[in-house]
Design a protein around this motif. Structure first.
Motif, PDB file in Angstrom:
ATOM      1  N   GLU A 280       2.706 -31.305   1.130  1.00 22.32           N
ATOM      2  CA  GLU A 280       1.475 -31.280   0.340  1.00 22.32           C
ATOM      3  C   GLU A 280       0.921 -32.695   0.117  1.00 22.32           C
ATOM      4  OE1 GLU A 280       1.935 -29.269  -3.319  1.00 22.32           O
ATOM      5  OE2 GLU A 280       1.833 -27.248  -2.431  1.00 22.32           O
ATOM      6  N   PHE A 284      -2.883 -33.833   1.267  1.00 27.37           N
ATOM      7  CA  PHE A 284      -3.927 -34.247   0.322  1.00 27.37           C
ATOM      8  C   PHE A 284      -4.232 -35.738   0.439  1.00 27.37           C
ATOM      9  CE2 PHE A 284      -2.914 -30.149  -1.483  1.00 27.37           C
ATOM     10  CZ  PHE A 284      -4.136 -29.715  -1.949  1.00 27.37           C
ATOM     11  N   ALA A 287      -6.551 -35.768   3.203  1.00 29.96           N
ATOM     12  CA  ALA A 287      -7.842 -35.227   2.749  1.00 29.96           C
ATOM     13  C   ALA A 287      -8.641 -36.307   2.027  1.00 29.96           C
ATOM     14  CB  ALA A 287      -7.614 -34.031   1.832  1.00 29.96           C
ATOM     15  N   ARG A 353      -1.089 -33.000  -6.287  1.00 27.61           N
ATOM     16  CA  ARG A 353      -2.152 -32.909  -5.284  1.00 27.61           C
ATOM     17  C   ARG A 353      -3.288 -33.881  -5.612  1.00 27.61           C
ATOM     18  NH1 ARG A 353      -2.447 -26.254  -4.750  1.00 27.61           N
ATOM     19  NH2 ARG A 353      -0.361 -25.990  -3.832  1.00 27.61           N
ATOM     20  N   SER A 354      -3.717 -33.895  -6.863  1.00 26.64           N
ATOM     21  CA  SER A 354      -4.766 -34.845  -7.233  1.00 26.64           C
ATOM     22  C   SER A 354      -4.269 -36.278  -7.109  1.00 26.64           C
ATOM     23  CB  SER A 354      -5.257 -34.573  -8.658  1.00 26.64           C
ATOM     24  OG  SER A 354      -4.195 -34.744  -9.592  1.00 26.64           O
ATOM     25  N   PHE A 357      -4.557 -37.097  -3.417  1.00 21.26           N
ATOM     26  CA  PHE A 357      -5.944 -37.141  -2.966  1.00 21.26           C
ATOM     27  C   PHE A 357      -6.630 -38.429  -3.407  1.00 21.26           C
ATOM     28  CE2 PHE A 357     -10.471 -36.237  -3.636  1.00 21.26           C
ATOM     29  CZ  PHE A 357     -10.838 -35.830  -2.366  1.00 21.26           C
TER      30      PHE A 357
END
Length: 622
Positions: A280, A284, A287, A353-354, A357
């Motif tokens: 993950e 991210f 991303a 995840r944040s 990112f």
């Protein structure tokens, strides 16, 4: 809510260079200019644009040299058609800062550009000039594009040019210049009879500028087969160039942020959890890279900017330096960031995840000033295409740069190569913190000299806000207290940044020259400020009492001319002048009236208030 806030901050930073209220103020060349008007008797009027480079900077002279951009001035008047040919003094021949083997003409001291003017039918005259050229310091050069306008309400009261101390030098330059005819010569902006406002009253979008020089070159490249001629080749080389960006010098902050983020995996005991988090995180992180390149392509395509041109915005560089500095402080344990917290033990407590990112966004922003192999040809072709093609190719660059992380997401078994948690995690965090502090120093070095000092003050204010955020409250306090303390910290930081970015139009204190001082003594009312860079009381006095508004008011009321006596370095005659005023310490401000009273100047020492200065000036000039 936190995610939306951080994303908004990122988008503001990415587009900051295109915001005229900030970037124009901070990207301006270190030059000040203003109009003066003098009478030439029956010959009409003389407009004088006094151009003053900031200390330590210069602009290239009007005559063409072996390098640099000649200084030019285009003039409009209202009423229309009153300006004659601009007369430029010769620049002083000096070695070029960036190529000392070349001797170039420069203006590195206050310089007057002369414009003969016909008298208007009425008493009011507006003069607007467009000054263009190149301004340089010992570190960087800045495009000079400045509009300067002044309105003179009563031209009949203009002082005689022949009575000015600079007239002996100006008279030979103006000897062969005819009186202006009925139309402007060398104007920067054409004016039609329908115009009823001066040139600078037009909106910025309607400004007309001189035709750009049309260069007709046929460049030859070292590796012609790498030049891009089609979209397919551009996409292929873009992916390869993006992949190579991962090993370019600018990648050091990227590696630092990436290591600090991904090392959190080592604190997980469960094997399946480590694999999931590893996959993950890389997805991210990639991303974030892709979103940044997509936004960057859109910004560059819509604004017609070049690769890396965002970093020409002084405000963007300063904000980025503050963000990197704040990230570094968090790694030294001063406080905990709410979203992009790079410390190992905290990344898993928040949304991983944040974390990944936004870390990918920040890391890529820091890396984009570099241009690696293959990228030059790609950018040279794509930035001349339409916005859709630009965004598509920039996404391909992002795919190339994120490729290593996508491969790690596909093969998460690489997590086995990470060691078990231990004290080494803390040491790694500190090392990454030092990397980020080094990046902060690099970003500060990009700033112009006029902004570097305020940038360091903004860093100090940011450190204070971070300390308040992290040390004045904890999870054991009530929610209301935590909110109050963190709001205070945010206000401190935001206030400091806004103060730093706020544009300042400072009055120029020319350096005092001995010959000029002797000539003006008794003829011109003068105020001398004895100061030095190492004198904090001097700087406090200049900030609190010798402010722009006060100086402008005293200039109008008493006709004062202001000079700075800089004692940062030892100068025998300046020290002798200070001692002749009965002082051997600074700060000292001396006011010299006209006439015989010039031999008995008023001296104010140490710290004094605006009110005390007002009373002293009123008593002296009453």
């Amino acid at each position: 809510m936190k995610k939306s806030f951080v994303l908004a901050i990122f988008l503001i930073c990415a587009c900051l260079a295109g915001h005229p209220a900030i970037s124009d103020a901070q990207m301006r060349a270190p030059v000040e200019a203003h109009w003066e008007l003098y009478s030439r008797g029956d010959d009409g009027l003389l407009g004088v644009l006094l151009v003053t480079p900031e200390e330590g900077s210069y602009i290239y002279g009007h005559e063409k040299g072996p390098t640099g951009l000649p200084t030019t001035l285009g003039v409009n008047t209202f009423p229309d058609g009153l300006a004659g040919e601009v007369v430029y003094p010769k620049g002083e021949m000096k070695p070029d800062t960036f190529d000392p083997e070349l001797i170039v003409p420069v203006y590195d001291v206050p310089t007057r550009l002369f414009v003969p003017l016909r008298k208007p039918d009425g008493n009011e005259l507006t003069v607007a000039g467009r000054l263009e050229g190149l301004s340089c310091t010992d570190k960087a050069c800045f495009p000079l594009k400045m509009m300067v306008e002044a309105t003179f309400d009563d031209v009949a009261t203009a002082s005689a040019a022949a009575e000015q101390p600079w007239w002996p030098e100006a008279e030979p330059l103006l000897a062969g210049v005819d009186e202006p005819a009925g139309s402007d010569i060398g104007r920067a902006q054409p004016t039609t009879p329908a115009d009823t406002q001066p040139a600078t009253a037009q909106p910025a979008e309607q400004e007309q500028v001189e035709d750009a020089v049309a260069w007709d070159f046929s460049p030859r490249f070292l590796d012609p087969h790498l030049e891009v001629t089609s979209l397919a080749k551009a996409l292929l080389l873009a992916i390869l160039a993006g992949l190579i960006l991962n090993v370019m010098p600018c990648v050091l902050p990227v590696v630092s942020l990436k290591l600090s983020s991904i090392v959190a995996v080592s604190s997980m005991e469960a094997h399946s959890e480590r694999l999931r988090y590893f996959r993950e995180h890389n997805i991210f992180f990639a991303a974030g890279i892709l979103v940044y390149f997509m936004v960057l392509g859109g910004v560059l395509g819509s604004l017609g900017m070049a690769w890396g041109e965002l970093f020409q915005s002084q405000s963007l560089v300063l904000v980025l330096a503050l963000v990197v500095f704040a990230l570094g402080l968090s790694l030294f344990g001063v406080y905990d960031l709410p979203i992009v917290d790079l410390k190992t033990g905290h990344q898993l407590d928040q949304n991983p995840r944040s974390q990944a990112f936004f870390t990918g966004l920040m890391a890529t922003l820091l890396a984009t000033p570099c241009s690696g192999p293959f990228l030059g040809g790609v950018l040279g072709w794509v930035l001349s295409q339409g916005p859709a093609v630009i965004v598509l190719v920039f996404i391909a660059i992002g795919v190339g740069m994120s490729l290593p992380y996508l491969l790690m997401a596909v093969s998460p078994r690489l997590v086995h190569y990470f060691p078990k948690p231990g004290r080494w995690n803390v040491h790694l965090e500190r090392i990454v913190g030092f990397f980020l502090m080094g990046t902060t120093i690099y970003l500060l070095a990009i700033l112009s000299e006029s902004l570097q000092t305020r940038g360091m003050v903004a860093l100090l204010i940011t450190a204070l806000g971070a300390w308040i955020w992290g040390q004045w409250t904890s999870l054991s306090d009530s929610p209301s207290r935590r909110m109050l303390v963190r709001t205070l910290a945010a206000v401190v930081v935001i206030g400091g940044v806004l103060w730093t970015l706020y544009p300042r139009e400072n009055i120029r204190w020319p350096e005092l020259e001995l010959a000029e001082f002797r000539e003006d003594l008794g003829r011109q009312a003068m105020m001398l400020d004895f100061t030095a860079d190492w004198c904090p009381n001097c700087k406090a006095l200049e900030a609190a009492v010798l402010t722009d508004s006060n100086l402008q008011r005293w200039e109008r009321q008493y006709g004062l001319r202001f000079y700075k006596v800089d004692l940062t370095l030892h100068d025998p005659w300046e020290m002798e002048l200070l001692e002749s005023l009965g002082s051997k310490s600074i700060p000292v401000v001396a006011v010299f009236p006209t006439g015989e009273g010039a031999r008995e100047p008023l001296v104010l020492r140490d710290i004094f208030t605006t009110g005390q200065m007002e009373e002293a000036l009123e008593e002296m000039f009453r």
